[in-house]
Design a protein around this motif. Structure first.
Motif, PDB file in Angstrom:
ATOM      1  N   UNK A   1       0.825  -1.274  -0.026  1.00  0.00           N
ATOM      2  CA  UNK A   1      -0.084   0.086   0.146  1.00  0.00           C
ATOM      3  C   UNK A   1       0.547   1.199   0.177  1.00  0.00           C
ATOM      4  N   UNK A   2       1.994   1.311   0.661  1.00  0.00           N
ATOM      5  CA  UNK A   2       2.966   2.405   0.684  1.00  0.00           C
ATOM      6  C   UNK A   2       3.365   2.583  -0.764  1.00  0.00           C
ATOM      7  N   UNK A   3       3.835   1.600  -1.290  1.00  0.00           N
ATOM      8  CA  UNK A   3       4.184   1.657  -2.819  1.00  0.00           C
ATOM      9  C   UNK A   3       2.975   2.129  -3.710  1.00  0.00           C
ATOM     10  N   UNK A   4       1.955   1.769  -3.543  1.00  0.00           N
ATOM     11  CA  UNK A   4       0.764   2.138  -4.431  1.00  0.00           C
ATOM     12  C   UNK A   4       0.393   3.422  -4.034  1.00  0.00           C
ATOM     13  N   UNK A   5       0.540   4.022  -2.861  1.00  0.00           N
ATOM     14  CA  UNK A   5       0.456   5.440  -2.704  1.00  0.00           C
ATOM     15  C   UNK A   5       1.227   6.104  -3.070  1.00  0.00           C
ATOM     16  N   UNK A   6       2.686   5.925  -2.967  1.00  0.00           N
ATOM     17  CA  UNK A   6       3.784   6.891  -3.645  1.00  0.00           C
ATOM     18  C   UNK A   6       3.382   7.045  -5.371  1.00  0.00           C
ATOM     19  N   UNK A   7       2.900   5.726  -5.827  1.00  0.00           N
ATOM     20  CA  UNK A   7       2.558   5.648  -7.218  1.00  0.00           C
ATOM     21  C   UNK A   7       1.161   6.140  -7.723  1.00  0.00           C
ATOM     22  N   UNK A   8       0.352   6.771  -6.804  1.00  0.00           N
ATOM     23  CA  UNK A   8      -0.782   7.219  -6.991  1.00  0.00           C
ATOM     24  C   UNK A   8      -2.013   6.257  -7.662  1.00  0.00           C
ATOM     25  N   UNK A   9      -1.632   4.881  -7.227  1.00  0.00           N
ATOM     26  CA  UNK A   9      -2.311   3.904  -7.880  1.00  0.00           C
ATOM     27  C   UNK A   9      -3.037   3.045  -6.935  1.00  0.00           C
ATOM     28  N   UNK A  10      -3.631   3.618  -5.956  1.00  0.00           N
ATOM     29  CA  UNK A  10      -4.368   2.651  -4.705  1.00  0.00           C
ATOM     30  C   UNK A  10      -5.567   1.992  -5.168  1.00  0.00           C
ATOM     31  N   UNK A  11      -5.920   2.356  -6.523  1.00  0.00           N
ATOM     32  CA  UNK A  11      -7.286   1.734  -6.928  1.00  0.00           C
ATOM     33  C   UNK A  11      -6.852   0.199  -7.175  1.00  0.00           C
ATOM     34  N   UNK A  12      -5.533  -0.208  -7.332  1.00  0.00           N
ATOM     35  CA  UNK A  12      -5.227  -1.469  -7.539  1.00  0.00           C
ATOM     36  C   UNK A  12      -5.517  -2.462  -6.319  1.00  0.00           C
ATOM     37  N   UNK A  13      -6.214  -3.374  -6.469  1.00  0.00           N
ATOM     38  CA  UNK A  13      -6.781  -4.099  -5.335  1.00  0.00           C
ATOM     39  C   UNK A  13      -5.527  -5.100  -4.697  1.00  0.00           C
ATOM     40  N   UNK A  14      -5.296  -5.155  -3.211  1.00  0.00           N
ATOM     41  CA  UNK A  14      -4.338  -5.927  -2.807  1.00  0.00           C
ATOM     42  C   UNK A  14      -5.279  -6.806  -1.690  1.00  0.00           C
ATOM     43  N   UNK A  15      -4.496  -8.053  -1.568  1.00  0.00           N
ATOM     44  CA  UNK A  15      -4.981  -9.127  -1.162  1.00  0.00           C
ATOM     45  C   UNK A  15      -4.050  -9.580  -0.234  1.00  0.00           C
ATOM     46  N   UNK A  16      -4.527 -10.034   1.186  1.00  0.00           N
ATOM     47  CA  UNK A  16      -3.503 -10.757   1.898  1.00  0.00           C
ATOM     48  C   UNK A  16      -3.645 -12.471   1.814  1.00  0.00           C
ATOM     49  N   UNK A  17      -2.409 -12.754   1.917  1.00  0.00           N
ATOM     50  CA  UNK A  17      -2.234 -14.176   1.747  1.00  0.00           C
ATOM     51  C   UNK A  17      -1.492 -15.012   2.842  1.00  0.00           C
ATOM     52  N   UNK A  18      -0.936 -16.084   2.313  1.00  0.00           N
ATOM     53  CA  UNK A  18      -0.146 -16.910   3.224  1.00  0.00           C
ATOM     54  C   UNK A  18       0.778 -16.234   4.159  1.00  0.00           C
ATOM     55  N   UNK A  19       0.603 -16.813   5.571  1.00  0.00           N
ATOM     56  CA  UNK A  19       1.416 -16.066   6.656  1.00  0.00           C
ATOM     57  C   UNK A  19       2.503 -16.938   7.005  1.00  0.00           C
ATOM     58  N   UNK A  20       2.468 -18.030   6.430  1.00  0.00           N
ATOM     59  CA  UNK A  20       3.601 -19.094   6.636  1.00  0.00           C
ATOM     60  C   UNK A  20       3.849 -20.175   5.689  1.00  0.00           C
ATOM     61  N   UNK A  21       4.608 -20.821   5.862  1.00  0.00           N
ATOM     62  CA  UNK A  21       4.854 -21.989   4.632  1.00  0.00           C
ATOM     63  C   UNK A  21       4.080 -23.017   4.751  1.00  0.00           C
ATOM     64  N   UNK A  22       3.723 -23.814   3.736  1.00  0.00           N
ATOM     65  CA  UNK A  22       2.648 -24.985   3.722  1.00  0.00           C
ATOM     66  C   UNK A  22       2.996 -25.836   4.806  1.00  0.00           C
ATOM     67  N   UNK A  23       4.372 -26.087   5.245  1.00  0.00           N
ATOM     68  CA  UNK A  23       4.713 -27.316   6.405  1.00  0.00           C
ATOM     69  C   UNK A  23       5.556 -26.386   7.383  1.00  0.00           C
ATOM     70  N   UNK A  24       5.042 -26.313   8.670  1.00  0.00           N
ATOM     71  CA  UNK A  24       5.788 -25.967   9.822  1.00  0.00           C
ATOM     72  C   UNK A  24       5.698 -24.608   9.898  1.00  0.00           C
ATOM     73  N   UNK A  25       6.265 -23.750  10.693  1.00  0.00           N
ATOM     74  CA  UNK A  25       6.241 -22.285  11.213  1.00  0.00           C
ATOM     75  C   UNK A  25       7.458 -21.647  10.251  1.00  0.00           C
ATOM     76  N   UNK A  26       7.314 -20.389  10.325  1.00  0.00           N
ATOM     77  CA  UNK A  26       8.276 -19.599   9.638  1.00  0.00           C
ATOM     78  C   UNK A  26       9.590 -19.704  10.421  1.00  0.00           C
ATOM     79  N   UNK A  27      10.606 -20.068   9.629  1.00  0.00           N
ATOM     80  CA  UNK A  27      11.918 -20.221  10.417  1.00  0.00           C
ATOM     81  C   UNK A  27      12.574 -19.007  10.929  1.00  0.00           C
ATOM     82  N   UNK A  28      11.939 -17.838  10.715  1.00  0.00           N
ATOM     83  CA  UNK A  28      12.470 -16.499  11.301  1.00  0.00           C
ATOM     84  C   UNK A  28      12.903 -15.500  10.121  1.00  0.00           C
ATOM     85  N   UNK A  29      12.541 -14.473  10.069  1.00  0.00           N
ATOM     86  CA  UNK A  29      12.640 -13.284   9.000  1.00  0.00           C
ATOM     87  C   UNK A  29      14.108 -12.745   9.091  1.00  0.00           C
ATOM     88  N   UNK A  30      14.624 -12.472   7.982  1.00  0.00           N
ATOM     89  CA  UNK A  30      15.837 -11.785   8.023  1.00  0.00           C
ATOM     90  C   UNK A  30      15.760 -10.413   7.702  1.00  0.00           C
TER      91      UNK A  30
END
Length: 322
Positions: free
Chosen positions: A51-80
């Motif tokens: 949304x930050x990128x779309x706001x900067x580019x003045x294209x917030x009409x493009x729909x944004x959807x929230x998806x997967x929060x973790x892998x198919x198997x097991x938890x997230x190993x930790x973000x870098x």
């Protein structure tokens, strides 16, 4: 000229932001939607970053959807923190506004719906872990057949890695999903690997020309890279072949550029590919099988060489427009 229809799946870090801006600035292109997944940071940060990128580019009409929060198997190993803990350099203020801007529909369902509404016409560009794509084909095995083509930034072609010694970040973060996608997406598939992007790094002079332009997008990129260690000009990796400090590597932008203009990629290797899902050193590694000993019917196009002049001009022009 007919519009090119894009669907972008992202774990929006700094390189994803660059890639999205390139797509938004392209002529005769319509971005149908942007689907978000975990990866560079957690999925909530990813949604906010898009949304930050779309706001900067003045294209917030493009729909944004929230998806997967973790892998198919097991938890997230930790973000870098390659691109900061928030994915965009830790220089922007957090806000809850993005929660009101994100669509209620789940990213995987939206991906399937948008492709079903435009069968055979949508180019899907995957810039993060491939979890959303794997879920889509599990829900609808015919989904890949409805795509025009698929462009992926991820995997490796020479056994070199960046998260572990022999696996690239996006594939390693969800090796099972990467395996599923490369086995079951039978549409034309083009892959920009880790080593390919590093071999085609741009000069810091080119980067300076991009960020010093008098546009909102250029100022945005300059800000989010200002305190990010990944954009230090000093060498940080003893492996001289993949030395980030010797130049600017806009990883995900290669996949977008290849989709927008096929002539940017001057040579690709058409071959069988498979993702290793076992072992410690090899888990998430993409195997490039040029001789097709795997006997696969579907061969991928693994990008090998790039017209750097054309690519750099595309990036500069995108930041002039946005």
């Amino acid at each position: 000229m007919a519009q090119k229809l894009l669907l972008i799946d992202t774990d929006c870090g700094i390189d994803d932001a660059v890639a999205i801006i390139v797509a938004l600035a392209a002529p005769a292109v319509k971005v149908l939607g942007i689907t978000c997944c975990f990866g560079n940071t957690d999925v909530d940060n990813v949604c906010q970053n898009v949304m930050r990128v779309l706001t900067v580019c003045q294209q917030t009409q493009i729909p944004v959807f929230k998806g997967a929060a973790c892998p198919l198997i097991g938890p997230v190993k930790g973000f870098k923190d390659h691109f900061g803990t928030d994915g965009l350099g830790d220089v922007l203020e957090n806000s809850e506004i993005w929660k009101e801007q994100i669509q209620k529909e789940n990213a995987v369902h939206a991906m399937m719906r948008l492709v079903n509404e435009n069968p055979g016409d949508v180019s899907l560009i995957a810039l993060g872990p491939l979890t959303n794509l794997a879920l889509a084909v599990r829900l609808d095995p015919t989904f890949p057949q409805k795509l025009k083509d698929l462009y992926i930034m991820g995997g490796n072609m020479e056994g070199k890695g960046n998260l572990i010694p022999s696996a690239e970040f996006n594939f390693r973060m969800d090796a099972e999903s990467a395996y599923i996608v490369l086995e079951e997406y039978t549409c034309p598939t083009h892959i920009a690997t880790w080593e390919f992007t590093c071999r085609n790094k741009l000069s810091w002079e080119c980067f300076d020309e991009m960020v010093n332009q008098d546009t909102a997008a250029a100022r945005f990129l300059k800000k989010i890279t200002s305190k990010c260690w990944a954009y230090s000009r000093e060498p940080r990796n003893i492996n001289k072949d993949v030395l980030f400090g010797n130049g600017f590597v806009p990883y995900d932008a290669f996949a977008v550029a290849a989709c927008l203009d096929s002539s940017v990629i001057t040579e690709s290797l058409k071959c069988a590919v498979r993702v290793e899902v076992e072992g410690q050193l090899g888990r998430g590694m993409m195997v490039v099988d040029a001789a097709n000993t795997l006997k696969k019917d579907h061969l991928a196009f693994v990008m090998n060489t790039c017209d750097l002049k054309k690519f750099s001009l595309m990036l500069k022009k995108s930041f002039q427009i946005a």
